[in-house]
Design a protein around this motif. Structure first.
Motif, PDB file in Angstrom:
ATOM      1  N   THR A   1       0.772  -1.279  -0.011  1.00 59.12           N
ATOM      2  CA  THR A   1       0.051  -0.128  -0.112  1.00 59.12           C
ATOM      3  C   THR A   1       1.049   1.135   0.071  1.00 59.12           C
ATOM      4  O   THR A   1       1.763   1.291   0.606  1.00 59.12           O
ATOM      5  N   PRO A   2       0.693   2.313  -0.767  1.00 54.63           N
ATOM      6  CA  PRO A   2       1.465   3.348  -1.007  1.00 54.63           C
ATOM      7  C   PRO A   2       1.436   3.980   0.606  1.00 54.63           C
ATOM      8  O   PRO A   2       0.559   4.220   1.478  1.00 54.63           O
ATOM      9  N   PRO A   3       2.907   4.573   1.039  1.00 53.89           N
ATOM     10  CA  PRO A   3       3.102   4.932   2.244  1.00 53.89           C
ATOM     11  C   PRO A   3       2.298   6.238   2.423  1.00 53.89           C
ATOM     12  O   PRO A   3       1.977   7.221   1.525  1.00 53.89           O
ATOM     13  N   THR A   4       2.097   6.653   3.742  1.00 50.61           N
ATOM     14  CA  THR A   4       1.459   8.065   3.991  1.00 50.61           C
ATOM     15  C   THR A   4       2.598   8.648   4.922  1.00 50.61           C
ATOM     16  O   THR A   4       3.488   7.896   5.728  1.00 50.61           O
ATOM     17  N   ALA A   5       2.404   9.836   5.299  1.00 49.42           N
ATOM     18  CA  ALA A   5       3.475  10.558   6.338  1.00 49.42           C
ATOM     19  C   ALA A   5       3.226   9.949   7.631  1.00 49.42           C
ATOM     20  O   ALA A   5       4.146   9.655   8.314  1.00 49.42           O
ATOM     21  N   ALA A   6       2.151   9.419   8.048  1.00 47.41           N
ATOM     22  CA  ALA A   6       1.924   8.802   9.291  1.00 47.41           C
ATOM     23  C   ALA A   6       2.558   7.370   9.354  1.00 47.41           C
ATOM     24  O   ALA A   6       3.263   7.214  10.237  1.00 47.41           O
ATOM     25  N   SER A   7       2.407   6.818   8.094  1.00 43.77           N
ATOM     26  CA  SER A   7       3.085   5.504   8.019  1.00 43.77           C
ATOM     27  C   SER A   7       4.575   5.247   8.116  1.00 43.77           C
ATOM     28  O   SER A   7       5.260   4.542   8.625  1.00 43.77           O
ATOM     29  N   VAL A   8       5.061   6.412   7.484  1.00 42.61           N
ATOM     30  CA  VAL A   8       6.468   6.219   7.424  1.00 42.61           C
ATOM     31  C   VAL A   8       7.050   6.819   9.006  1.00 42.61           C
ATOM     32  O   VAL A   8       8.183   6.238   9.270  1.00 42.61           O
ATOM     33  N   ARG A   9       6.481   7.741   9.519  1.00 46.03           N
ATOM     34  CA  ARG A   9       6.733   8.241  10.802  1.00 46.03           C
ATOM     35  C   ARG A   9       6.872   6.978  11.799  1.00 46.03           C
ATOM     36  O   ARG A   9       7.700   6.676  12.458  1.00 46.03           O
ATOM     37  N   ASP A  10       5.590   5.980  11.531  1.00 43.20           N
ATOM     38  CA  ASP A  10       5.745   4.897  12.407  1.00 43.20           C
ATOM     39  C   ASP A  10       6.978   4.248  12.053  1.00 43.20           C
ATOM     40  O   ASP A  10       7.509   3.430  12.935  1.00 43.20           O
ATOM     41  N   ASP A  11       7.199   3.662  10.687  1.00 46.32           N
ATOM     42  CA  ASP A  11       8.504   2.988  10.530  1.00 46.32           C
ATOM     43  C   ASP A  11       9.897   3.594  10.929  1.00 46.32           C
ATOM     44  O   ASP A  11      10.710   3.071  11.224  1.00 46.32           O
TER      45      ASP A  11
ATOM     46  N   HIS B   1      10.904   1.652   2.007  1.00 48.55           N
ATOM     47  CA  HIS B   1      11.380   3.257   1.768  1.00 48.55           C
ATOM     48  C   HIS B   1      12.355   3.493   1.298  1.00 48.55           C
ATOM     49  O   HIS B   1      12.842   4.447   0.562  1.00 48.55           O
ATOM     50  N   ILE B   2      13.568   2.770   1.779  1.00 47.85           N
ATOM     51  CA  ILE B   2      15.013   2.752   1.430  1.00 47.85           C
ATOM     52  C   ILE B   2      15.238   2.746   0.000  1.00 47.85           C
ATOM     53  O   ILE B   2      15.731   3.334  -0.735  1.00 47.85           O
ATOM     54  N   ALA B   3      14.681   1.488  -0.397  1.00 42.51           N
ATOM     55  CA  ALA B   3      14.712   1.107  -1.706  1.00 42.51           C
ATOM     56  C   ALA B   3      14.135   2.022  -2.594  1.00 42.51           C
ATOM     57  O   ALA B   3      14.760   2.281  -3.930  1.00 42.51           O
ATOM     58  N   GLN B   4      13.181   2.500  -2.317  1.00 41.31           N
ATOM     59  CA  GLN B   4      12.278   3.388  -3.166  1.00 41.31           C
ATOM     60  C   GLN B   4      13.218   4.740  -3.256  1.00 41.31           C
ATOM     61  O   GLN B   4      13.276   5.451  -4.323  1.00 41.31           O
TER      62      GLN B   4
ATOM     63  N   GLU C   1       8.269 -10.818  -0.385  1.00 39.81           N
ATOM     64  CA  GLU C   1       7.401  -9.764  -1.503  1.00 39.81           C
ATOM     65  C   GLU C   1       8.386  -9.317  -2.578  1.00 39.81           C
ATOM     66  O   GLU C   1       9.621  -9.417  -2.255  1.00 39.81           O
ATOM     67  N   SER C   2       7.817  -9.275  -3.945  1.00 40.66           N
ATOM     68  CA  SER C   2       8.443  -8.486  -4.818  1.00 40.66           C
ATOM     69  C   SER C   2       8.364  -6.977  -4.801  1.00 40.66           C
ATOM     70  O   SER C   2       7.151  -6.631  -5.116  1.00 40.66           O
ATOM     71  N   TRP C   3       9.417  -6.108  -4.860  1.00 39.49           N
ATOM     72  CA  TRP C   3       9.208  -5.017  -5.403  1.00 39.49           C
ATOM     73  C   TRP C   3       9.765  -4.536  -6.459  1.00 39.49           C
ATOM     74  O   TRP C   3      11.209  -4.724  -6.576  1.00 39.49           O
ATOM     75  N   VAL C   4       8.923  -3.808  -7.303  1.00 42.01           N
ATOM     76  CA  VAL C   4       9.585  -3.508  -8.771  1.00 42.01           C
ATOM     77  C   VAL C   4       9.430  -2.162  -9.015  1.00 42.01           C
ATOM     78  O   VAL C   4       8.655  -1.430  -8.594  1.00 42.01           O
ATOM     79  N   PHE C   5      10.635  -1.435  -9.602  1.00 40.36           N
ATOM     80  CA  PHE C   5      10.722  -0.114  -9.802  1.00 40.36           C
ATOM     81  C   PHE C   5      11.229   0.050 -11.149  1.00 40.36           C
ATOM     82  O   PHE C   5      12.151  -0.613 -11.660  1.00 40.36           O
TER      83      PHE C   5
END
Length: 284
Positions: free
Chosen positions: A5-15, A178-181, A213-217
């Motif tokens: 799911t696309p991150p939000t400011a709140a979810s990045v803060r939690d991470d 987050h870091i990969a992106q 999981e697979s992350w694709v960019f």
């Protein structure tokens, strides 16, 4: 990017909070002798790594809550950076923390993390935050703090491993997304920061997350590609590993060139470790 799911400011803060806590579990019980160990970062001990995070977590909070004061402090810091004196930069950011005992430094880091966390809670997804270069979107801003905590934490992990010191576990998690992106979107920046022309050809990056999981960019039809463990891609783009010391498979001249200069963080152009430095080292 597929899957999550696309991150939000709140979810990045939690991470970010979770990543800081994971590093705290590693350093919190180290004795004074271990805090003084030299790390892969030139001139920096484990204490300096934490001091660096402490300083910039504090200024990150200021950037959100008091932009005028942040701007004033930035002018002073830029003066130290442009002086050409590495000691001046360290004095500006680490001077106060080098005078602290490890327990006091750890307390200061926890305090500044808390101040940043409180400030970050006010950020909306579409907010922008002033920073040392261009302003950043709130999610990218918090991602940069998460990346810093993880990357400097890796320096500490590597130091303890080299010394044969048992330490708390810091397993790789899907917070690396987050870091990969960030590593992917700073492709062109890695060239611009070196005053080089960025290549126009695309690169497809397909990574295996710690969860499987697979992350694709990047586009499916890109001629150049990078595949392999997400943790290895993050280590290369944060300059904690040379690409030859990872399990990444790199195909194409553009992808190969990028992996040798990748830099996911701001600041002057720097180079990571040379090939073979960590050839037999496990990752976090």
């Amino acid at each position: 990017m597929t899957g999550p799911t696309p991150p939000t400011a709140a979810s990045v803060r939690d991470d970010l909070i979770a990543e800081q806590d994971a590093l705290d579990a590693v350093v919190g019980d180290l004795n004074d002798e271990l805090w003084a160990l030299d790390t892969p970062s030139p001139r920096w001990t484990i204490a300096d790594q934490i001091g660096h995070l402490t300083y910039f977590d504090w200024t990150a909070a200021l950037a959100i809550t008091d932009p005028d004061r942040f701007t004033s402090l930035t002018a002073e810091l830029m003066g130290a950076m442009t002086s050409g004196n590495e000691d001046a930069m360290d004095l500006a950011t680490l001077g106060d923390y080098r005078a602290m005992t490890p327990p006091d430094l750890c307390h200061a880091w926890r305090t500044n993390r808390g101040v940043l966390s409180e400030a970050a809670a006010s950020l909306a997804d579409d907010d922008r935050v002033i920073w040392y270069g261009p302003s950043m979107g709130s999610k990218s801003f918090l991602t940069a703090r998460l990346m810093e905590a993880w990357a400097h934490g890796q320096d500490i992990i590597d130091t303890l491993d080299t010394a044969g010191i048992a330490h708390a576990d810091r397993p790789a998690t899907d917070r690396l997304r987050h870091i990969a992106q960030l590593g992917f979107i700073t492709h062109k920046w890695s060239y611009i920061n070196r005053q080089m022309d960025a290549p126009t050809g695309p690169v497809r990056v397909e990574l295996v997350a710690p969860s499987g999981e697979s992350w694709v960019f990047g586009p499916d039809n890109a001629a150049d590609s990078i595949t392999g463990p997400a943790v290895d891609f993050c280590l290369v783009t944060t300059q904690r590993r040379h690409v030859d010391d990872t399990d990444l498979t790199v195909q194409g001249d553009i992808a190969t060139d990028w992996m040798h200069i990748a830099q996911a963080f701001a600041g002057g152009a720097t180079s990571g470790p040379s090939a073979g430095t960590f050839s037999n080292r496990s990752t976090s």
